[in-house]
Enzyme design. Structure first.
Site, PDB file in Angstrom:
ATOM      1  N   HIS A  31       6.126  85.751  42.044  1.00 19.89           N
ATOM      2  CA  HIS A  31       6.834  85.048  40.966  1.00 19.89           C
ATOM      3  C   HIS A  31       6.760  85.905  39.689  1.00 19.89           C
ATOM      4  CE1 HIS A  31       7.761  80.952  38.883  1.00 19.89           C
ATOM      5  NE2 HIS A  31       8.022  81.938  38.036  1.00 19.89           N
ATOM      6  N   ASP A 162      20.158  79.470  37.349  1.00 21.17           N
ATOM      7  CA  ASP A 162      19.620  78.881  36.124  1.00 21.17           C
ATOM      8  C   ASP A 162      20.076  77.427  36.046  1.00 21.17           C
ATOM      9  OD1 ASP A 162      19.734  78.115  33.181  1.00 21.17           O
ATOM     10  OD2 ASP A 162      18.827  80.096  33.022  1.00 21.17           O
ATOM     11  N   GLU A 224       7.930  71.412  35.497  1.00 20.73           N
ATOM     12  CA  GLU A 224       7.226  72.375  34.645  1.00 20.73           C
ATOM     13  C   GLU A 224       6.660  71.730  33.390  1.00 20.73           C
ATOM     14  OE1 GLU A 224      10.088  75.662  34.546  1.00 20.73           O
ATOM     15  OE2 GLU A 224       8.640  76.703  33.291  1.00 20.73           O
TER      16      GLU A 224
HETATM   17  P1  IMP Z   1      15.708  87.281  34.215  1.00 19.62           P
HETATM   18  O1  IMP Z   1      16.121  86.267  35.234  1.00 19.62           O
HETATM   19  O2  IMP Z   1      15.367  88.622  34.817  1.00 19.62           O
HETATM   20  O3  IMP Z   1      16.685  87.400  33.108  1.00 19.62           O
HETATM   21  O4  IMP Z   1      14.319  86.794  33.592  1.00 19.62           O
HETATM   22  C1  IMP Z   1      14.196  85.970  32.459  1.00 19.62           C
HETATM   23  C2  IMP Z   1      14.665  84.565  32.718  1.00 19.62           C
HETATM   24  O5  IMP Z   1      13.770  83.956  33.658  1.00 19.62           O
HETATM   25  C3  IMP Z   1      14.614  83.629  31.503  1.00 19.62           C
HETATM   26  O6  IMP Z   1      15.793  83.629  30.753  1.00 19.62           O
HETATM   27  C4  IMP Z   1      14.418  82.257  32.131  1.00 19.62           C
HETATM   28  O7  IMP Z   1      15.649  81.710  32.516  1.00 19.62           O
HETATM   29  C5  IMP Z   1      13.652  82.567  33.372  1.00 19.62           C
HETATM   30  N1  IMP Z   1      12.226  82.251  33.234  1.00 19.62           N
HETATM   31  C6  IMP Z   1      11.226  83.080  32.955  1.00 19.62           C
HETATM   32  N2  IMP Z   1      10.053  82.404  32.952  1.00 19.62           N
HETATM   33  C7  IMP Z   1      10.352  81.125  33.209  1.00 19.62           C
HETATM   34  C8  IMP Z   1       9.573  79.933  33.343  1.00 19.62           C
HETATM   35  O8  IMP Z   1       8.344  79.903  33.238  1.00 19.62           O
HETATM   36  N3  IMP Z   1      10.272  78.802  33.591  1.00 19.62           N
HETATM   37  C9  IMP Z   1      11.620  78.763  33.777  1.00 19.62           C
HETATM   38  N4  IMP Z   1      12.366  79.853  33.665  1.00 19.62           N
HETATM   39  C10 IMP Z   1      11.743  81.016  33.395  1.00 19.62           C
HETATM   40 ZN    ZN Z   2       8.906  81.488  36.189  1.00 22.26          ZN
END
Ligand code: IMP
Ligand code: ZN
Length: 345
Positions: A31, A162, A224
């Protein structure tokens, strides 16, 4: 990468024998979000180039400068929203194929390079984005090309959706993940992430079903925050996920399903402590799973804002209270084995 906060304290409290034990322990990181795991040095390089090519006084220039300052100090996260507001500045810096490739290369190096890599196997996740310079397919292919520098036994991709996405975007992303998997690319799973209170989870079911049918693993960020309703959680569980991100605030009904179906819980200790969704390790929900030997996997989530590493997260398991949970080596080894068993590959 700099480690600070609770994980640094746990690391500092270990004997060198304990540290060696943790470093050499075979373990999987399952993760980790790409854009939340970019080394600050890489981000600063990208920011310098960005500011040189974008007008210094532009709005995006200001946002990038401010974002880098916050990430350098280490953000204060009083609410989960403070955490999500960090990402627009990072996204401005990874919006071209070249910048995304460099960011991905740096993240893979942090987890997989060195004499003793942080983990023996990595499932890196990222949300495909359409930018002015690439479409979503190009985005995923850029990340996969960087992964091709490593063996398939070392790293694979989870494609994130998302909670804010509309059905058209979901259709496109899950379609791409299935197509690339069919082409033989190392796409192993679908994730659901993003603002935990956004979105209508009914909309996601057909897309998750399609992903599962195509042989992709399914992992969902779930419950969460304390504000996630039991209905939201049960809707997500109905999709039959293999693994769950955080799963911090499950009620009894949800816990019964999770235990019965043996859904692996992705535990991100520092993330929970910094985002204040867990007040301390003693009362952290990991305890209930340890008691019954339920599958869990220890993960970092976002090493950039949380200033941690996978070894540091394991330090929180073995360090004596108050710095850690005080588990013994056999218990920690068992947890590391569970992480390898929960991989989607
Ligand atoms: P990416 O998907 O590579 O852009 O990584 C960043 C994205 O992961 C953020 O914009 C969030 O949508 C998601 N993200 C990162 N950490 C969390 C978390 O703890 N909860 C929910 N979404 C997360
Ligand atoms: Zn996460």
């Amino acid at each position: 990468m700099e480690v600070a906060g609770p994980a640094a304290q746990a690391l500092k409290s270990l004997t060198s024998a304990q540290l060696d034990f943790l470093r050499l322990l075979p373990k999987a990181e399952l993760h980790a979000h790409l854009n939340g795991s970019i080394p600050l040095s890489t981000l600063k390089e990208l920011a310098t180039e960005f500011l040189a090519t974008n007008s210094a006084s532009s709005k995006s220039g200001d946002a990038v400068r401010e974002g880098i300052e916050i990430l350098t100090v280490g953000p204060t996260l009083d609410e989960l929203n403070d955490f999500f507001s960090l990402f627009p500045a990072i996204y401005a810096l990874t919006s071209t194929p070249d910048a995304l490739a460099r960011a991905t290369r740096a993240v893979l190096s942090v987890f997989l390079d060195g004499d003793v890599p942080q983990c023996s196997y990595l499932e890196l996740r990222t949300t495909p984005k359409k930018t002015g310079a690439m479409d979503m397919e190009k985005y995923i292919r850029v990340v996969l090309e960087e992964m091709d520098r490593y063996g398939r036994e070392k790293v694979a991709l989870i494609v994130s959706t998302d909670r804010r996405m509309d059905t058209k975007t979901l259709e496109a992303i899950v379609g791409l993940a299935c197509k690339l998997r069919e082409e033989g690319e190392r796409v192993v799973g679908i994730d659901l992430c993003g603002d935990p209170l956004a979105g209508e989870m009914d909309l996601f079911a057909p897309y998750f079903a399609r992903a599962k049918q195509a042989g992709l693993g399914l992992t969902l960020h779930i419950a969460e925050t304390i504000h996630n309703t039991p209905q939201d959680t049960l809707k997500l569980l109905k999709n039959g996920p293999d693994r769950l991100g955080h799963a911090t605030f499950l009620n009894e009904e949800a816990i019964a399903i999770v235990l019965e179906k043996k859904m692996c819980i992705e535990i991100c200790l520092t993330s929970n402590l910094i985002c204040k969704t867990a007040s301390d390790l003693e009362t952290h929900h990991i305890q209930q799973y340890l008691k019954v030997d339920h599958p869990i996997t220890i993960c970092t989530d976002d090493i950039l804002p949380f200033k941690t590493s996978l070894v540091a997260e394991y330090a929180l398991l073995i360090a004596r209270p108050p710095f850690g949970l005080g588990l013994n080596e056999a218990q920690v080894k068992r947890i590391a084995e569970m992480s390898l068993e929960a991989a989607f590959k």
